[in-house]
Design a protein around this motif. Structure first.
Motif, PDB file in Angstrom:
ATOM      1  N   CYS A 154     -18.026  74.840   9.270  1.00  0.00           N
ATOM      2  CA  CYS A 154     -19.569  74.457   8.416  1.00  0.00           C
ATOM      3  C   CYS A 154     -20.489  72.745   9.150  1.00  0.00           C
ATOM      4  CB  CYS A 154     -19.202  74.507   6.881  1.00  0.00           C
ATOM      5  SG  CYS A 154     -18.508  75.588   6.728  1.00  0.00           S
ATOM      6  N   SER A 155     -20.845  72.390   8.327  1.00  0.00           N
ATOM      7  CA  SER A 155     -21.768  71.320   8.800  1.00  0.00           C
ATOM      8  C   SER A 155     -21.213  70.246   8.077  1.00  0.00           C
ATOM      9  CB  SER A 155     -23.806  71.007   8.257  1.00  0.00           C
ATOM     10  OG  SER A 155     -23.627  71.928   6.741  1.00  0.00           O
ATOM     11  N   PHE A 156     -20.152  70.845   7.253  1.00  0.00           N
ATOM     12  CA  PHE A 156     -19.272  69.483   6.533  1.00  0.00           C
ATOM     13  C   PHE A 156     -17.833  69.742   6.395  1.00  0.00           C
ATOM     14  CE2 PHE A 156     -21.115  72.924   3.740  1.00  0.00           C
ATOM     15  CZ  PHE A 156     -19.440  73.911   3.529  1.00  0.00           C
ATOM     16  N   PRO A 157     -16.992  69.070   6.376  1.00  0.00           N
ATOM     17  CA  PRO A 157     -15.391  69.118   7.090  1.00  0.00           C
ATOM     18  C   PRO A 157     -15.241  69.922   5.480  1.00  0.00           C
ATOM     19  CG  PRO A 157     -16.021  66.757   5.910  1.00  0.00           C
ATOM     20  CD  PRO A 157     -17.335  67.683   6.705  1.00  0.00           C
ATOM     21  N   VAL A 158     -14.002  71.123   5.859  1.00  0.00           N
ATOM     22  CA  VAL A 158     -13.290  71.715   4.994  1.00  0.00           C
ATOM     23  C   VAL A 158     -11.871  71.725   5.747  1.00  0.00           C
ATOM     24  CG1 VAL A 158     -15.235  73.211   5.297  1.00  0.00           C
ATOM     25  CG2 VAL A 158     -13.601  73.865   6.885  1.00  0.00           C
ATOM     26  N   THR A 159     -11.377  72.091   4.311  1.00  0.00           N
ATOM     27  CA  THR A 159      -9.933  72.361   4.357  1.00  0.00           C
ATOM     28  C   THR A 159      -9.715  73.989   3.934  1.00  0.00           C
ATOM     29  OG1 THR A 159      -9.389  69.554   3.874  1.00  0.00           O
ATOM     30  CG2 THR A 159      -7.450  71.977   3.263  1.00  0.00           C
ATOM     31  N   ILE A 160      -8.731  74.354   4.784  1.00  0.00           N
ATOM     32  CA  ILE A 160      -8.183  75.472   4.480  1.00  0.00           C
ATOM     33  C   ILE A 160      -6.525  75.630   4.132  1.00  0.00           C
ATOM     34  CG2 ILE A 160      -8.053  77.886   5.651  1.00  0.00           C
ATOM     35  CD1 ILE A 160     -10.445  77.311   7.133  1.00  0.00           C
ATOM     36  N   LEU A 161      -6.186  76.097   3.075  1.00  0.00           N
ATOM     37  CA  LEU A 161      -4.684  76.804   2.860  1.00  0.00           C
ATOM     38  C   LEU A 161      -4.818  77.716   2.589  1.00  0.00           C
ATOM     39  CD1 LEU A 161      -2.573  75.259   1.357  1.00  0.00           C
ATOM     40  CD2 LEU A 161      -2.987  76.001  -0.666  1.00  0.00           C
ATOM     41  N   TYR A 162      -3.526  77.911   3.456  1.00  0.00           N
ATOM     42  CA  TYR A 162      -3.621  79.628   4.198  1.00  0.00           C
ATOM     43  C   TYR A 162      -1.658  79.956   3.316  1.00  0.00           C
ATOM     44  CZ  TYR A 162      -2.392  83.666   7.134  1.00  0.00           C
ATOM     45  OH  TYR A 162      -1.800  84.502   6.353  1.00  0.00           O
ATOM     46  N   THR A 163      -1.595  81.035   2.617  1.00  0.00           N
ATOM     47  CA  THR A 163      -0.922  81.160   2.363  1.00  0.00           C
ATOM     48  C   THR A 163      -0.385  82.914   2.045  1.00  0.00           C
ATOM     49  OG1 THR A 163      -0.222  79.610   0.740  1.00  0.00           O
ATOM     50  CG2 THR A 163       0.935  81.349   0.011  1.00  0.00           C
ATOM     51  N   SER A 164       0.953  83.381   2.895  1.00  0.00           N
ATOM     52  CA  SER A 164       1.461  84.380   2.808  1.00  0.00           C
ATOM     53  C   SER A 164       2.346  84.903   3.293  1.00  0.00           C
ATOM     54  CB  SER A 164       0.349  84.793   4.617  1.00  0.00           C
ATOM     55  OG  SER A 164       0.963  85.920   4.787  1.00  0.00           O
ATOM     56  N   ASN A 165       2.980  85.929   2.867  1.00  0.00           N
ATOM     57  CA  ASN A 165       4.100  86.521   2.108  1.00  0.00           C
ATOM     58  C   ASN A 165       4.365  88.208   3.788  1.00  0.00           C
ATOM     59  OD1 ASN A 165       3.133  88.768   0.900  1.00  0.00           O
ATOM     60  ND2 ASN A 165       5.192  88.666  -0.067  1.00  0.00           N
ATOM     61  N   GLN A 166       2.813  87.627   4.887  1.00  0.00           N
ATOM     62  CA  GLN A 166       2.492  89.664   5.618  1.00  0.00           C
ATOM     63  C   GLN A 166       4.045  89.215   6.967  1.00  0.00           C
ATOM     64  OE1 GLN A 166      -1.114  87.822   7.034  1.00  0.00           O
ATOM     65  NE2 GLN A 166      -2.147  88.950   5.376  1.00  0.00           N
ATOM     66  N   LYS A 167       3.645  90.982   7.080  1.00  0.00           N
ATOM     67  CA  LYS A 167       4.911  91.066   7.690  1.00  0.00           C
ATOM     68  C   LYS A 167       4.345  91.393   8.981  1.00  0.00           C
ATOM     69  CE  LYS A 167       6.618  94.640   5.213  1.00  0.00           C
ATOM     70  NZ  LYS A 167       8.286  95.016   4.922  1.00  0.00           N
ATOM     71  N   LEU A 168       5.022  91.668  10.169  1.00  0.00           N
ATOM     72  CA  LEU A 168       3.881  91.530  11.659  1.00  0.00           C
ATOM     73  C   LEU A 168       5.325  93.393  11.966  1.00  0.00           C
ATOM     74  CD1 LEU A 168       2.662  91.347  14.150  1.00  0.00           C
ATOM     75  CD2 LEU A 168       4.443  89.309  14.647  1.00  0.00           C
TER      76      LEU A 168
END
Length: 172
Positions: free
Chosen positions: A46-60
Motif C-alpha cells: 500500500c502507500s502506507f505501512p500495514v500490519t497483517i495478523l494471520y491466524t489459521s488452523n488449516q491442514k495441508l
C-alpha cells in the motif's frame, strides 16, 4: 524461507503445500504478524505501512500439488490511521511447482493475496481480498535453493472468476 512461505500462506496458504510429504499435517493454530513494513514504492503493498495478523488452523494434504483446507482469518491494519479490517481467508487452495520452476496457484473461496508493486500483475491491487476462483503463476526464485528459498517473484499470469476488493483503498 519462513517469511516467504508465510507471506504466501497468508495470501492463500500456498508455499508450504509442496514442502510436505507423508500423511496430512495436523491442524494447529498458526499465527504470524507482517508488521511495520514501509509499504510505499516497489517493495510495498500500500502507500502506507500495514500490519497483517494471520491466524489459521488449516491442514495441508501431502504431495507436490498440496491442497490446503481449513479455517483462516487475516486482520489487516493501516498502521497510520489504526483502521482495521478482518477477512475470512479460508480458501481452499492448491499449488503446483511446474517443471520450469514457476509456481501456479489455484484458490477458491475467500483469500487475501498480496505482492509488491514490482511483482504485481497489471491491473491487480497489491493487497487484494478475493472471493471465487483465482489462478496465478509466479516466476521461480532468483536463485533456487538459496536463502530465502521459496521466495517466488513476479506474477506472470492472473485470472479471477469472482470479486476482488482493493484492501489498501478500503483501509485508506
Amino acid at each position: 524461507m519462513k517469511l516467504s512461505r508465510t507471506l504466501l500462506a497468508t495470501a492463500v496458504a500456498l508455499l508450504g503445500a509442496f514442502a510436505f510429504t507423508g500423511t496430512a499435517q495436523a491442524a494447529e493454530v498458526t499465527t504470524f504478524h507482517l508488521q511495520g513494513r514501509n509499504t510505499a514504492g516497489d517493495n510495498g503493498y500500500c502507500s502506507f505501512p500495514v500490519t497483517i495478523l494471520y491466524t489459521s488452523n488449516q491442514k495441508l494434504r501431502p504431495g507436490p500439488n498440496g491442497l490446503v483446507t481449513g479455517n483462516a482469518t487475516a486482520k489487516v491494519t493501516n498502521d497510520i490511521s489504526g483502521k482495521t479490517l478482518t477477512y475470512n481467508v479460508s480458501g481452499p487452495s492448491r499449488t503446483t511447482i511446474n517443471s520450469d520452476g514457476t509456481l501456479t496457484a489455484v484458490a477458491g473461496g475467500p483469500n487475501l493475496l498480496f505482492t509488491t508493486v514490482a511483482n504485481s500483475y497489471p491491473g491487480v491491487p497489491q493487497l487484494a481480498y478475493s472471493t471465487g476462483r483465482v489462478q496465478f503463476t509466479l516466476t521461480p526464485p532468483a536463485a533456487p535453493g538459496s536463502p530465502p528459498e521459496g521466495n517466488f517473484g513476479r506474477t506472470t499470469s492472473y485470472s479471477l472468476s469472482g470479486s476482488r476488493t482493493d484492501v489498501c483503498a478500503a483501509l485508506a
